[in-house]
Write a protein that holds these residues in place. Structure first.
Motif, PDB file in Angstrom:
ATOM      1  N   GLN A  21       0.834  -1.196   0.000  1.00 17.34           N
ATOM      2  CA  GLN A  21       0.000   0.000   0.000  1.00 17.34           C
ATOM      3  C   GLN A  21       0.874   1.254   0.000  1.00 17.34           C
ATOM      4  O   GLN A  21       0.524   2.262  -0.607  1.00 17.34           O
ATOM      5  N   GLU A  32      -0.495   6.508   3.141  1.00 16.69           N
ATOM      6  CA  GLU A  32      -0.861   5.091   3.216  1.00 16.69           C
ATOM      7  C   GLU A  32      -2.195   4.919   3.923  1.00 16.69           C
ATOM      8  O   GLU A  32      -3.011   4.098   3.480  1.00 16.69           O
ATOM      9  N   SER A  36      -5.551   2.817   2.596  1.00 15.82           N
ATOM     10  CA  SER A  36      -6.264   1.865   3.440  1.00 15.82           C
ATOM     11  C   SER A  36      -7.757   2.184   3.483  1.00 15.82           C
ATOM     12  O   SER A  36      -8.601   1.291   3.403  1.00 15.82           O
TER      13      SER A  36
END
Length: 73
Positions: A21, A32, A36
């Protein structure tokens, strides 16, 4: 039944390319945690970031989402 968004296929593509990611976040110049949240379906990528993500994965933009339902006219 109308076509509606389902789950994100980003984890599948990350796994396929052996990327994280963080790699995608760096490519898109986002955090990041934002990636998510996209994967969890809490936020959506902009069209521009969907295009960049598809290029990152070497796929079509449609391949980023698991579509549920059928197209209705």
């Amino acid at each position: 039944m109308a076509l509606r968004l389902g789950r994100s296929r980003i984890p599948e593509h990350l796994s396929r390319l052996k990327k994280s990611q963080i790699d995608l976040a760096l490519h898109l110049y986002v955090s990041e945690p934002y990636i998510s949240r996209v994967i969890k379906g809490e936020v959506n990528l902009s069209v521009l970031n969907m295009r960049k993500t598809a290029k990152f994965f070497k796929c079509k933009m449609d391949d980023l989402i698991h579509w549920e339902g059928e197209l209705s006219d």
